[in-house]
Write a protein that holds these residues in place. Structure first.
Motif, PDB file in Angstrom:
ATOM      1  N   VAL A 169      -9.052  -5.961  -7.631  1.00 21.17           N
ATOM      2  CA  VAL A 169      -9.706  -4.767  -7.058  1.00 21.17           C
ATOM      3  C   VAL A 169     -11.189  -5.039  -6.797  1.00 21.17           C
ATOM      4  N   SER A 216     -10.769   0.879  -8.677  1.00 16.19           N
ATOM      5  CA  SER A 216     -11.616  -0.044  -7.922  1.00 16.19           C
ATOM      6  C   SER A 216     -13.079   0.310  -8.147  1.00 16.19           C
ATOM      7  N   PRO A 217     -13.964  -0.683  -8.140  1.00 20.45           N
ATOM      8  CA  PRO A 217     -15.392  -0.362  -8.180  1.00 20.45           C
ATOM      9  C   PRO A 217     -15.762   0.499  -6.976  1.00 20.45           C
ATOM     10  N   GLY A 220      -8.239   2.016  -5.872  1.00 19.06           N
ATOM     11  CA  GLY A 220      -7.851   0.847  -6.644  1.00 19.06           C
ATOM     12  C   GLY A 220      -6.374   0.515  -6.501  1.00 19.06           C
ATOM     13  N   ASN A 254       0.868  -1.175   0.000  1.00 22.14           N
ATOM     14  CA  ASN A 254       0.000   0.000   0.000  1.00 22.14           C
ATOM     15  C   ASN A 254       0.912   1.235   0.000  1.00 22.14           C
ATOM     16  N   VAL A 307     -17.929   1.254  -3.895  1.00 24.60           N
ATOM     17  CA  VAL A 307     -18.828   0.527  -2.995  1.00 24.60           C
ATOM     18  C   VAL A 307     -18.949   1.332  -1.710  1.00 24.60           C
ATOM     19  N   GLY A 353      -6.822  -5.651   1.901  1.00 23.62           N
ATOM     20  CA  GLY A 353      -5.541  -5.865   1.220  1.00 23.62           C
ATOM     21  C   GLY A 353      -5.238  -7.354   1.072  1.00 23.62           C
ATOM     22  N   THR A 399      -1.427  -0.718  -3.866  1.00 26.48           N
ATOM     23  CA  THR A 399      -2.875  -0.606  -3.640  1.00 26.48           C
ATOM     24  C   THR A 399      -3.170   0.767  -3.048  1.00 26.48           C
ATOM     25  N   LEU A 400      -4.298   1.346  -3.474  1.00 25.60           N
ATOM     26  CA  LEU A 400      -4.627   2.739  -3.145  1.00 25.60           C
ATOM     27  C   LEU A 400      -5.998   2.846  -2.485  1.00 25.60           C
ATOM     28  N   GLY A 401      -6.410   1.828  -1.730  1.00 25.01           N
ATOM     29  CA  GLY A 401      -7.711   1.880  -1.069  1.00 25.01           C
ATOM     30  C   GLY A 401      -8.827   2.040  -2.085  1.00 25.01           C
ATOM     31  N   ALA A 402      -9.736   2.985  -1.823  1.00 22.76           N
ATOM     32  CA  ALA A 402     -10.902   3.187  -2.692  1.00 22.76           C
ATOM     33  C   ALA A 402     -10.498   3.528  -4.128  1.00 22.76           C
ATOM     34  N   GLY A 445     -11.241  -7.051  -3.608  1.00 25.23           N
ATOM     35  CA  GLY A 445     -10.936  -6.137  -2.490  1.00 25.23           C
ATOM     36  C   GLY A 445     -12.144  -5.277  -2.162  1.00 25.23           C
ATOM     37  N   ALA A 446     -12.811  -4.761  -3.190  1.00 25.63           N
ATOM     38  CA  ALA A 446     -13.986  -3.914  -2.962  1.00 25.63           C
ATOM     39  C   ALA A 446     -15.117  -4.720  -2.329  1.00 25.63           C
ATOM     40  N   ALA A 450     -18.091   1.527   1.848  1.00 25.99           N
ATOM     41  CA  ALA A 450     -17.128   0.834   2.701  1.00 25.99           C
ATOM     42  C   ALA A 450     -17.649   0.754   4.125  1.00 25.99           C
TER      43      ALA A 450
HETATM   44  P1  ADP Z   1      -4.424  -2.279   2.736  1.00 26.81           P
HETATM   45  O1  ADP Z   1      -5.630  -2.781   3.485  1.00 26.81           O
HETATM   46  O2  ADP Z   1      -3.345  -3.296   2.602  1.00 26.81           O
HETATM   47  O3  ADP Z   1      -3.942  -0.920   3.155  1.00 26.81           O
HETATM   48  P2  ADP Z   1      -5.879  -1.016   0.564  1.00 26.81           P
HETATM   49  O4  ADP Z   1      -6.581  -0.172   1.591  1.00 26.81           O
HETATM   50  O5  ADP Z   1      -5.120  -0.309  -0.482  1.00 26.81           O
HETATM   51  O6  ADP Z   1      -4.938  -2.116   1.226  1.00 26.81           O
HETATM   52  O7  ADP Z   1      -7.023  -1.922  -0.117  1.00 26.81           O
HETATM   53  C1  ADP Z   1      -6.726  -3.011  -0.950  1.00 26.81           C
HETATM   54  C2  ADP Z   1      -7.766  -3.102  -2.045  1.00 26.81           C
HETATM   55  O8  ADP Z   1      -9.073  -3.237  -1.479  1.00 26.81           O
HETATM   56  C3  ADP Z   1      -7.851  -1.860  -2.933  1.00 26.81           C
HETATM   57  O9  ADP Z   1      -6.945  -1.955  -3.993  1.00 26.81           O
HETATM   58  C4  ADP Z   1      -9.294  -1.890  -3.394  1.00 26.81           C
HETATM   59  O10 ADP Z   1      -9.478  -2.799  -4.464  1.00 26.81           O
HETATM   60  C5  ADP Z   1     -10.024  -2.460  -2.197  1.00 26.81           C
HETATM   61  N1  ADP Z   1     -10.543  -1.376  -1.338  1.00 26.81           N
HETATM   62  C6  ADP Z   1     -10.052  -0.950  -0.157  1.00 26.81           C
HETATM   63  N2  ADP Z   1     -10.777   0.056   0.350  1.00 26.81           N
HETATM   64  C7  ADP Z   1     -11.775   0.285  -0.540  1.00 26.81           C
HETATM   65  C8  ADP Z   1     -12.881   1.195  -0.616  1.00 26.81           C
HETATM   66  N3  ADP Z   1     -13.100   2.102   0.359  1.00 26.81           N
HETATM   67  N4  ADP Z   1     -13.694   1.110  -1.696  1.00 26.81           N
HETATM   68  C9  ADP Z   1     -13.493   0.219  -2.668  1.00 26.81           C
HETATM   69  N5  ADP Z   1     -12.472  -0.659  -2.664  1.00 26.81           N
HETATM   70  C10 ADP Z   1     -11.622  -0.635  -1.625  1.00 26.81           C
END
Ligand code: ADP
Length: 296
Positions: free
Chosen positions: A271, A234-235, A220, A181, A237, A246, A215-218, A274-275, A239
């Motif tokens: 992604v 990322s789609p 993607g 991340n 959604v 992750g 990975t960039l959270g929401a 993850g979503a 959260a």
């Molecule tokens: P970590 O939990 O290791 O910090 P991330 O927060 O980057 O990893 O999340 C990993 C993956 O989960 C993202 O690349 C994305 O596909 C999904 N994800 C995480 N948070 C969200 C969110 N708020 N909305 C949509 N997808 C998410």
């Protein structure tokens, strides 16, 4: 398809209005005990998605160990190299504040007892895997031994630099991809870190990895390889709980790589998984099964 070498923890979760200071006591909510640990989360996620998955790890001979073993077994993970150590299992002591913010203490317990000898005993399982997935909640000498064993047998090494810790260059050189991340990327890049995720993804290749996924959270993920850097959104959604997202992402990525996808195609699927995992509370309990509708 996939072997996960990593941690198996019981997550002990208590909600609090505020956290106690030194010498102070506060009352919290009822205790919830969930199966967790980055290694076990990844193994469960990949097995739920229909993969043939094995785990190399250690639990204690306590009640948590029994619970963790059951959770992995019910997901269909091969337990042939889930070893039992006398003493406590790994636990994560988690307090959740009113805003949903987590504070976590991990007691590694049995995870700290995973050794290169355990890796040697699991050599056949590791050599048979197309992809071997690693994180850093077990001792680095075991990770190194298993990554070398995987690479020697022609397997693909995927490393999640989590929790962030220094790793030798010869381990980085095996990573295809390194999955991080933004915090973990910044840790690895040190002074060469920037605020620009795309520049960071490219800079990770400069550390010698074969490919990198940030990975960039929401937002993607970014996929960086020989052909350049590609953004994979990322789609959208709602959260509810991002715990273990992750791990779900990495598991889905590993499974698709094992099945022959390109890294970019695997990330486009990951992604979505993850979503899906952030839409409901918990880590393993929120992971989708093969055939479930994934968000698009
Ligand atoms: P970590 O939990 O290791 O910090 P991330 O927060 O980057 O990893 O999340 C990993 C993956 O989960 C993202 O690349 C994305 O596909 C999904 N994800 C995480 N948070 C969200 C969110 N708020 N909305 C949509 N997808 C998410």
């Amino acid at each position: 398809d996939v072997v996960v070498v990593g941690s198996v923890n019981a997550d002990l979760v208590v909600g609090v209005d505020r956290r106690p200071g030194p010498g102070e006591t506060v009352l919290g909510s009822d205790l919830a005990t969930h199966p967790g640990g980055k290694g076990a989360n990844q193994a469960v996620a990949a097995a739920r998605l229909g993969g043939r998955v094995g785990i190399l790890g250690r639990v204690g001979d306590d009640g948590h160990g029994a619970l963790l073993r059951t959770a992995l077994g019910e997901a269909g993970v091969d337990l042939g190299h889930l070893l039992t150590t006398p003493g406590p299992s790994g636990v994560a002591l988690i307090t959740v504040g009113p805003d949903g913010d987590n504070s976590i203490i991990v007691s590694p317990g049995a995870n700290a007892r995973l050794t290169p000898a355990d890796v040697a005993a699991a050599r056949e399982m590791i050599a048979a895997a197309s992809v071997v997935s690693f994180q850093l909640e077990v001792p680095l000498d075991a990770v190194l031994a298993a990554a070398r064993a995987a690479a020697d047998a022609g397997g693909r090494v995927v490393l999640n630099l989590s929790p962030p810790a220094p790793v030798p260059d010869d381990l980085l050189a095996l990573c295809d991809p390194l999955v991080v991340n933004e915090h973990e990327a910044a840790f690895l890049l040190g002074e060469r870190s920037t605020d620009d995720p795309e520049a960071m993804a490219g800079a990770l290749l400069g550390r010698g990895v074969r490919s990198a996924v940030v990975t960039l959270g929401a937002a993607g993920a970014l996929v960086a390889g020989l052909a350049g850097t590609t953004a994979v959104p990322s789609p959208k959604v709602e959260a509810v709980d991002t715990t273990g997202a992750g791990d779900a992402f990495t598991a889905a990525l590993c499974l698709r790589l094992a099945r022959g996808d390109t890294l970019e195609d695997a990330a486009r699927h990951a992604v979505r998984v993850g979503a899906a995992a952030v839409r409901s509370p918990g880590a393993q309990s929120s992971y989708p099964a093969a055939g479930d509708d994934l968000p698009t």
